[in-house]
Design a protein around this motif. Structure first.
Motif, PDB file in Angstrom:
ATOM      1  N   SER A 275      43.084  44.940  45.356  1.00 15.16           N
ATOM      2  CA  SER A 275      41.727  44.883  45.922  1.00 15.16           C
ATOM      3  C   SER A 275      41.753  45.319  47.381  1.00 15.16           C
ATOM      4  O   SER A 275      40.793  45.917  47.864  1.00 15.16           O
ATOM      5  N   THR A 312      41.256  37.647  38.369  1.00 15.02           N
ATOM      6  CA  THR A 312      42.465  36.845  38.596  1.00 15.02           C
ATOM      7  C   THR A 312      42.236  35.400  38.149  1.00 15.02           C
ATOM      8  O   THR A 312      43.100  34.790  37.508  1.00 15.02           O
ATOM      9  N   ARG A 389      42.354  43.266  35.696  1.00 20.60           N
ATOM     10  CA  ARG A 389      41.815  42.121  36.441  1.00 20.60           C
ATOM     11  C   ARG A 389      41.449  42.533  37.860  1.00 20.60           C
ATOM     12  O   ARG A 389      40.457  42.054  38.414  1.00 20.60           O
TER      13      ARG A 389
END
Ligand code: ASP
Length: 412
Positions: A275, A312, A389
Motif C-alpha cells: 500500500s 489484511t 489483499r
C-alpha cells in the motif's frame, strides 16, 4: 503511431506479466532462459518500486500538510477526522466478519493435519508478539523525530508529524503563508514526478508479475487449495460487492465509474503488494481521476494506506480460524471476539509493505493460544494472497475518501 492509453498499457503489461511468468514456471528454475528472464524482471520491478518509494515521503509530507491546512480553513477538520476513522473501523469490521463467517462455514484446514507441513515448520521460529507489547510498540512508533522518520521512510510517523505541522500552519495564519505556499508547490512538483514514474508502470508491473507468478510454490498451493480459494473468494466479495455497494449507497457513484478512475492504483497495488509503494498512485487516482478534493484525498488516502487495511484484516481473521481448524481447536464465542478485535489491531498496525500482515498475524494467533509456528505453513502462499489483499486495502482507501468527501459536504 498512437500508443494506447496508459490504463490500457498497464492492463496489457499485467496480462503479459502473468503469461510470461506462467511460461517461466513451466520451464523450471534451472532453465537458463527462465533464469535470465527472472533476473531482468527482478531488476526492472525493483527499480519501479524504488522510484515510487523515492517520491513517496516528500509526497505524503506535502499532501498531508497542505490538506490539513486547507481543511482548517473550511472549519471541517473535526468532521473529516471523525468520519474517516469511523469509516475505517466499520469497513474493516465488515471485512473481518466476512472472513470469519466464511471460515466458520467452510471450515478450511479441518481435513489437514500439522505433520503434513513438517518441512515448512522445521526451520521456523516464531517471534513472540504479545498484544500489550505490540500496542506499546505501535504507540512508541507514532511520534518520532521528523528528520529520522523522513529519512527512514516511516510513513505513519511522517503522517502524524505532517498533521501537527498542518494544524500549526493554519493557527499561525498569514504569518506562515509562505511556508504553506512552498509546500503547495512541493505537492504539485511531486505529483508531476509521479506522472512520469507512471509512464514506466506498464513495464514495472509486467516485471513484478513475471517474478511473482514464476516463483510460486505450486505444490503448497495445491495442498492449501481450499483455504486459498476461500480467502480469494471473500476478498473478491468484499472488493466487488461490499465496497462498491457502500460507495453506491453513500455517493450514488457506479462501480464502473470507480473502476475506470481507480484501476491504475488497483493494478499497481496488485503487482507491488505494498500500500505504501502504491500510495503515490492512489493519491493521483483519487485526486485526478475520482475527483476527490485534494484536501480530503491528501488526508484520507495517506492515513488509510497506513491504518485502513480491509484485506489484511479479513485475511488475518480467516487465517487464525484456519490455523485453529488445522490444530483441531474449537474457538468459543469469546475467543472469536478476541480474534475479531486483534485482527483489526493487527491490520491497523501492519505497515503497508509486502507480507507485513504475516508478522502481525503472530499476535492474533497468540491472543487465543494458537501456535505461532503455523505461520510457516502460510508463508509459502503469502505472496500470492498478498496481491489481492493489498488491492482491497487500497480500494478501501479510495472508497473511503469518496464517502468521507460526500458525508462532510452534506454536513455543511
Ligand atoms: N501488503 C499489505 C499492504 O501493503 C499488507 C499485508 O497485508 O501484508 O497493504
Amino acid at each position: 503511431m498512437k500508443l494506447p492509453s496508459l490504463n490500457t498499457q498497464i492492463l496489457i503489461g499485467a496480462i503479459a506479466g502473468v503469461a510470461v511468468g506462467l511460461y517461466f514456471q513451466t520451464l523450471g528454475a534451472e532453465n537458463p532462459v527462465a533464469q535470465g528472464g527472472l533476473y531482468a524482471s527482478g531488476l526492472v520491478g525493483m527499480l519501479f518500486i524504488d522510484l515510487l518509494k523515492m517520491i513517496l515521503i516528500p509526497l505524503v509530507f506535502c499532501s498531508i500538510t497542505v490538506g490539513i491546512a486547507n481543511l482548517r480553513q473550511h472549519q471541517q477538520m473535526h468532521h473529516v477526522w471523525v468520519t474517516t476513522l469511523l469509516f475505517f473501523v466499520c469497513s474493516m469490521g465488515i471485512a473481518i466478519v466476512l472472513g470469519m463467517a466464511a471460515s466458520l462455514y467452510f471450515k478450511p484446514g479441518s481435513g489437514l493435519s500439522l505433520p503434513m507441513f513438517e518441512h515448512a515448520l522445521q526451520n521456523f521460529e516464531a517471534k513472540q508478539l504479545p498484544l500489550p507489547e505490540f500496542f506499546a510498540q505501535f504507540l512508541h512508533g507514532l511520534f518520532v523525530n521528523p528528520f529520522k522518520a523522513l529519512s527512514e521512510g516511516n510513513v505513519l510517523a511522517v503522517v502524524l508529524f505532517a498533521l501537527i505541522l498542518g494544524v500549526t500552519l493554519v493557527m499561525g495564519g498569514e504569518r506562515y503563508k509562505s511556508i504553506l505556499s512552498l509546500l503547495q508547490e512541493g505537492l504539485e512538483i511531486t505529483m508531476r514526478i509521479v506522472g512520469w514514474v507512471m509512464r514506466l508502470a506498464p513495464l514495472g508491473i509486467m516485471a513484478l508479475l513475471i517474478k511473482l507468478v514464476a516463483v510460486q510454490d505450486v505444490a503448497m498451493l495445491g495442498t492449501l487449495a481450499k483455504f486459498v480459494v476461500l480467502v480469494i473468494g471473500t476478498l473478491l466479495l468484499h472488493g466487488i460487492v461490499i465496497l462498491p455497494l457502500t460507495l453506491y449507497l453513500f455517493t450514488g457513484k457506479s462501480p464502473l465509474w470507480f473502476w475506470r478512475g481507480a484501476r491504475e492504483a488497483l493494478v499497481t497495488a496488485f503487482a507491488t503488494s505494498s500500500s505504501s509503494a502504491t500510495l503515490p498512485v492512489t493519491l493521483r487516482c483519487a485526486a485526478q481521476h475520482l475527483q476527490v478534493k485534494p484536501e480530503i484525498a491528501g488526508f484520507v488516502i495517506p492515513l488509510g494506506a497506513t491504518i485502513n487495511m480491509d484485506g489484511t484484516a479479513l485475511y488475518e481473521a480467516a487465517a487464525a480460524l484456519f490455523v485453529a481448524n488445522l490444530v483441531g481447536v474449537d474457538l468459543n464465542l469469546t475467543q472469536q471476539l478476541i480474534v475479531f478485535f486483534t485482527s483489526m489491531i493487527a491490520a491497523m498496525g501492519a505497515p503497508g509493505i509486502p507480507s507485513a500482515g504475516m508478522v502481525t498475524m503472530v499476535m492474533v494467533l497468540q491472543s487465543v493460544g494458537l501456535p505461532a509456528e503455523a505461520i510457516a505453513i502460510l508463508l509459502p502462499i503469502d505472496r500470492l494472497l498478498d496481491t489481492l489483499r493489498t488491492t482491497v486495502n487500497v480500494q478501501g482507501d479510495m472508497v473511503g475518501s469518496l464517502v468521507v468527501q460526500k458525508l462532510v459536504n452534506s454536513e455543511k
